[in-house]
Scaffold this active site. Structure first.
Site, PDB file in Angstrom:
ATOM      1  N   ASP A  92      -9.811  -4.621  -4.970  1.00  0.00           N
ATOM      2  CA  ASP A  92      -9.202  -3.677  -4.029  1.00  0.00           C
ATOM      3  C   ASP A  92      -9.960  -2.346  -4.092  1.00  0.00           C
ATOM      4  O   ASP A  92     -10.042  -1.741  -5.158  1.00  0.00           O
ATOM      5  CB  ASP A  92      -7.725  -3.465  -4.411  1.00  0.00           C
ATOM      6  CG  ASP A  92      -6.950  -2.666  -3.376  1.00  0.00           C
ATOM      7  OD1 ASP A  92      -5.741  -2.905  -3.245  1.00  0.00           O
ATOM      8  OD2 ASP A  92      -7.565  -1.806  -2.690  1.00  0.00           O
ATOM      9  N   HIS A 121      -7.745  -5.515  -0.475  1.00  0.00           N
ATOM     10  CA  HIS A 121      -6.502  -4.724  -0.435  1.00  0.00           C
ATOM     11  C   HIS A 121      -5.336  -5.444   0.255  1.00  0.00           C
ATOM     12  O   HIS A 121      -4.260  -5.599  -0.324  1.00  0.00           O
ATOM     13  CB  HIS A 121      -6.781  -3.390   0.270  1.00  0.00           C
ATOM     14  CG  HIS A 121      -5.617  -2.453   0.289  1.00  0.00           C
ATOM     15  ND1 HIS A 121      -4.962  -2.042  -0.844  1.00  0.00           N
ATOM     16  CD2 HIS A 121      -4.964  -1.868   1.339  1.00  0.00           C
ATOM     17  CE1 HIS A 121      -3.972  -1.220  -0.505  1.00  0.00           C
ATOM     18  NE2 HIS A 121      -3.951  -1.095   0.800  1.00  0.00           N
ATOM     19  N   SER A 152       0.837  -1.213   0.000  1.00  0.00           N
ATOM     20  CA  SER A 152       0.000   0.000   0.000  1.00  0.00           C
ATOM     21  C   SER A 152       0.870   1.261   0.000  1.00  0.00           C
ATOM     22  O   SER A 152       1.714   1.389  -0.902  1.00  0.00           O
ATOM     23  CB  SER A 152      -0.936  -0.059   1.204  1.00  0.00           C
ATOM     24  OG  SER A 152      -2.089   0.717   1.014  1.00  0.00           O
TER      25      SER A 152
HETATM   26  O1  LIG Z   1      -1.072   2.586   3.165  1.00  0.00           O
HETATM   27  C1  LIG Z   1      -2.288   2.473   3.257  1.00  0.00           C
HETATM   28  C2  LIG Z   1      -3.188   3.438   2.530  1.00  0.00           C
HETATM   29  C3  LIG Z   1      -2.894   3.762   1.207  1.00  0.00           C
HETATM   30  C4  LIG Z   1      -3.734   4.633   0.511  1.00  0.00           C
HETATM   31  C5  LIG Z   1      -4.813   5.196   1.146  1.00  0.00           C
HETATM   32  N1  LIG Z   1      -5.775   6.042   0.712  1.00  0.00           N
HETATM   33  C6  LIG Z   1      -6.590   6.235   1.727  1.00  0.00           C
HETATM   34  C7  LIG Z   1      -7.849   7.059   1.611  1.00  0.00           C
HETATM   35  C8  LIG Z   1      -8.640   7.006   2.921  1.00  0.00           C
HETATM   36  C9  LIG Z   1      -9.933   7.806   2.757  1.00  0.00           C
HETATM   37  C10 LIG Z   1      -9.662   9.239   2.282  1.00  0.00           C
HETATM   38  C11 LIG Z   1      -8.817   9.272   1.014  1.00  0.00           C
HETATM   39  C12 LIG Z   1      -7.510   8.477   1.195  1.00  0.00           C
HETATM   40  O2  LIG Z   1      -6.206   5.548   2.816  1.00  0.00           O
HETATM   41  C13 LIG Z   1      -5.071   4.885   2.452  1.00  0.00           C
HETATM   42  C14 LIG Z   1      -4.268   3.997   3.173  1.00  0.00           C
HETATM   43  N2  LIG Z   1      -2.801   1.460   3.962  1.00  0.00           N
HETATM   44  C15 LIG Z   1      -2.204   0.305   4.571  1.00  0.00           C
HETATM   45  C16 LIG Z   1      -3.556  -0.384   4.513  1.00  0.00           C
HETATM   46  N3  LIG Z   1      -4.009  -0.998   5.748  1.00  0.00           N
HETATM   47  C17 LIG Z   1      -5.487  -1.098   5.757  1.00  0.00           C
HETATM   48  C18 LIG Z   1      -5.958  -1.770   7.018  1.00  0.00           C
HETATM   49  N4  LIG Z   1      -5.241  -3.027   7.205  1.00  0.00           N
HETATM   50  C19 LIG Z   1      -5.891  -4.176   7.501  1.00  0.00           C
HETATM   51  N5  LIG Z   1      -7.249  -4.154   7.593  1.00  0.00           N
HETATM   52  C20 LIG Z   1      -7.901  -5.326   7.847  1.00  0.00           C
HETATM   53  C21 LIG Z   1      -7.200  -6.507   8.013  1.00  0.00           C
HETATM   54  C22 LIG Z   1      -5.798  -6.470   7.917  1.00  0.00           C
HETATM   55  N6  LIG Z   1      -5.157  -5.310   7.655  1.00  0.00           N
HETATM   56  C23 LIG Z   1      -3.780  -2.969   7.144  1.00  0.00           C
HETATM   57  C24 LIG Z   1      -3.347  -2.307   5.892  1.00  0.00           C
HETATM   58  C25 LIG Z   1      -4.147   0.956   4.142  1.00  0.00           C
END
Ligand SMILES: O=C(c1ccc2nc(C3CCCCC3)oc2c1)N1CC(N2CCN(c3ncccn3)CC2)C1
Length: 304
Positions: free
Chosen positions: A240, A270, A123
């Site tokens: 995703d 994702h 990500s």
């Molecule tokens: O690096 C990010 C990530 C990348 C791009 C994004 N764009 C947004 C949006 C949000 C709304 C407004 C506009 C921008 O959020 C971001 C996060 N990450 C790492 C990812 N996480 C998600 C949650 N995770 C998770 N969730 C459930 C189960 C296991 N892991 C870990 C990884 C997201």
């Protein structure tokens, strides 16, 4: 060295950094580090760059698998994340993540100067990995990108929303955009509940100023792609909802690397490495196989 009599620097969780593995970045901030060191001599170094709002702990499964193949895995919690110092999910410039990653990578390369080095990023960590590799384009034996943030989701980052975010960034930089809905990030309820319960994760909204930094990183990546020559493997789910697979497709089609791979997970969400068990296991196998195939010596243990 700290001033005599000064109180010890403590992690956001109150633990003295003298009791934690850490590095001190160029801004004097303590970054919590993790190391997965094989019993015998390592065959390669692997740096893991985690994503926004999380920390490097949840990469233990990947790291343990790579450690079992005699690879030395290392990572840190980025500034403002997990057990590192810095205001939560606030960054003055995205380049700080890249600078700190290069600092840690250089430290490990100084300890193991003859080993090849790989990066794994998820990500936002994928964006950090891409821009880190671009800064040292001949230093890395390979870059593995798990659902990297290459392009902001064109549905959420429409031209009007980008314009609005830039205006708001001048007026209300602390305003928060939406927060990450973890249920849309993984189909594995156990993983979703673990993520939601993990106090080291940031569960607040994403600030406008942070979103602007993400957009800036995506724009930098788009400019860099035509000159990418290092080996990379892309893994992306076509369901995703956070980082659109079209970014990975665009990178795969336009990067001139002679050694590049792209695996699409149909229905994949994702966080592929923490998605349904069969997907997570497939990701582990793809990552370990791809890296071991690019090691100088293939006589040592191969992934099962
Ligand atoms: O690096 C990010 C990530 C990348 C791009 C994004 N764009 C947004 C949006 C949000 C709304 C407004 C506009 C921008 O959020 C971001 C996060 N990450 C790492 C990812 N996480 C998600 C949650 N995770 C998770 N969730 C459930 C189960 C296991 N892991 C870990 C990884 C997201």
């Amino acid at each position: 060295m700290p001033e005599p009599g000064a109180a010890p620097r403590r992690s956001p969780q109150g633990v003295p950094y003298s009791d934690l593995p850490h590095i001190v970045n160029a801004d004097g901030l303590h970054l919590f580090c993790r190391y997965w060191e094989p019993d015998g001599p390592p065959r390669a170094l692997v740096f893991i760059a985690h994503g926004a709002g999380e920390h490097c702990g949840p990469y233990d499964k990947i790291a343990q698998r790579l450690k079992g193949l005699s690879l030395l895995v290392f990572a840190h919690d980025h500034v403002g994340h997990g057990q590192s110092e810095g205001d939560r999910m606030i960054i003055k410039d995205f380049q700080v993540y890249i600078r700190d990653s290069l600092q840690h990578i250089d430290l490990m390369k100084s300890r193991y100067p003859d080993l090849p080095i790989f990066i794994i990023g998820h990500s936002m960590g994928g964006a950090i990995s891409i821009l880190t590799a671009c800064e040292r384009s001949s230093d890395f034996a390979g870059v593995v990108l798990i659902a990297p943030m290459v392009q902001m989701n064109p549905d959420s980052a429409t031209p009007f929303k980008v314009f609005l975010a830039k205006v708001l960034n001048h007026m209300l930089p602390s305003l928060t955009l939406g927060s990450i809905q973890s249920k849309w990030v993984s189909r594995d309820q156990t993983e979703v509940e673990a993520y939601d319960a993990d106090k080291l994760n940031f569960h607040g909204g994403l600030r406008v100023s942070f979103g602007i930094q993400l957009m800036g990183a995506a724009a930098r990546i788009e400019r860099e792609i035509p000159s990418i020559s290092w080996p990379f493997l892309l893994l992306h789910g076509d369901a995703d909802k956070l980082c659109d697979i079209r970014g990975s497709k665009m990178m795969y089609e336009n990067a001139p690397s002679s050694d590049k791979g792209f695996k699409i997970y149909e229905g994949g969400y994702h966080a592929l490495h923490n998605d349904l068990p069969e997907v997570a296991e497939s990701v582990l196998k793809e990552v370990t196989t791809w890296i071991t195939e690019r090691l100088p010596d293939t006589t040592s243990p191969q992934p099962q």
